[in-house]
Design a protein around this motif. Structure first.
Motif, short mmCIF file in Angstrom:
data_model
loop_
_atom_site.label_atom_id
_atom_site.label_comp_id
_atom_site.label_asym_id
_atom_site.label_seq_id
_atom_site.Cartn_x
_atom_site.Cartn_y
_atom_site.Cartn_z
N ASN A 82 26.28 -82.72 72.78
CA ASN A 82 25.22 -81.86 73.30
C ASN A 82 24.14 -81.57 72.26
O ASN A 82 22.96 -81.48 72.59
N GLU A 83 24.54 -81.40 71.00
CA GLU A 83 23.58 -81.11 69.94
C GLU A 83 22.70 -82.32 69.66
O GLU A 83 21.51 -82.18 69.38
N GLY A 84 23.28 -83.50 69.66
CA GLY A 84 22.50 -84.70 69.39
C GLY A 84 22.30 -84.98 67.92
O GLY A 84 21.52 -85.85 67.54
N PHE A 85 22.99 -84.24 67.05
CA PHE A 85 22.95 -84.51 65.61
C PHE A 85 24.30 -84.15 65.02
O PHE A 85 25.10 -83.45 65.63
N ILE A 86 24.57 -84.64 63.79
CA ILE A 86 25.92 -84.49 63.24
C ILE A 86 26.15 -83.14 62.58
O ILE A 86 27.30 -82.72 62.38
#
Length: 305
Positions: A211-215
């Protein structure tokens, strides 16, 4: 008085198991170090799910209790054998204990370096004067609550289990024999709970990362080391005397799910380069090239995947 003779307590020589467990104890520290350092250096634990940390810490604790019960006769033998023999006999237990400690440190760092912009609720109206006592966010309250549950579970279980182990008679004369059926059932129960929690552990983290789209604060080097290392970890537990399927199953499942999280993070890393954002979803500026990073930049919302 122990019901064993010193000759019975001497561990059966297994140089392969001894060498593998020794290597894994060192490898565990090396594998978790990048994750600890990443949170410390970025001063942020954003991107980590508190549910993932709760389930992971509790699963590791149950796995530790499982092996403690199954190898309790060997632990009692340490009173009458040499330190070297004791270390060899209980190295598998030490290995699992190290894994629990190192994962629990992540939870502690998560709370210490909780992202400031997620800690307090913003004013209802722009430009409004903040209250003297700022209100914390539901996410922070949830994180503290889950950390408390994790600590209470470990303390209560340990407080109940240790006196029980100290008082239970060991009817079998040889510590290398199978443990008492009552102990086996308690151990298998902990192993089953650890397995169930291990299955659930990575699901909230995978969902959050997706959901965040980043690590975020996740460490790719840690996962790169731990995914293949989980195979060796499982083997090292399975080949030791006094263990069962319930001892190694949680680690096999976590290794499989962690590999899925690793693949997602590698994909997100490529996406970040394509969109020109950092690991926290903030747009890269010219200053970033010179090593200066603005921590106040707002993460991108709804960025293209």
């Amino acid at each position: 008085m122990l019901p064993y003779e010193p000759s019975q307590c001497e561990p059966t020589p297994n140089l392969f198991a001894l060498g593998l467990s020794s290597f894994l104890c060192f490898g565990l520290v090396v594998s978790y170090l990048p994750q600890h350092l990443r949170i410390y250096q970025t001063k942020s634990s954003e991107g980590l799910s508190p549910w993932y940390l709760l389930l992971g810490s509790t699963s590791a604790a149950c796995g530790l209790f499982n092996l403690l019960i199954l190898q309790w006769p060997k632990v009692r033998c340490c009173a009458i054998i040499s330190t070297a023999s004791c270390f060899s006999a209980t190295l598998g237990l030490l290995q699992v204990a190290i894994a629990w400690v190192l994962f629990s440190i992540i939870f502690i760092l998560f709370l210490i370096y909780f992202p400031p912009h997620l800690l307090f609720e913003p004013p209802l109206l722009e430009g409004a004067v903040a209250d003297k006592k700022a209100k914390t966010t539901p996410l922070w309250k949830l994180s503290v609550g889950l950390a408390s549950v994790t600590a209470i579970h470990f303390i209560v279980t340990l407080a109940v289990l240790v006196p029980l182990l100290l008082r239970l008679p060991l009817p079998h004369p040889n510590p290398n024999d199978a443990p008492d059926i009552r102990l086996s059932r308690i151990a298998d129960a902990h192993g089953l709970v650890a397995t169930i929690l291990a299955v659930s552990q990575y699901l909230p983290q995978i969902l959050l990362t997706w959901n965040e789209g980043f690590i975020g604060s996740l460490s790719i080097p840690t996962m790169i080391i731990q995914v293949p290392g989980s195979v060796a970890f499982v083997v090292s537990i399975a080949i030791r005397e006094g263990t069962s399927w319930s001892s190694w199953m949680p680690y096999a499942i976590t290794g499989f799910l962690q590999s899925g999280l690793l693949v997602m993070c590698l994909c997100w890393k490529q996406r970040e380069k394509r969109l020109g954002i950092d690991d926290f979803g903030r747009p890269l500026l010219e200053d970033d090239v010179n090593g200066e990073e603005d921590d106040e930049r707002t993460p991108l919302v709804g960025a293209e995947r």
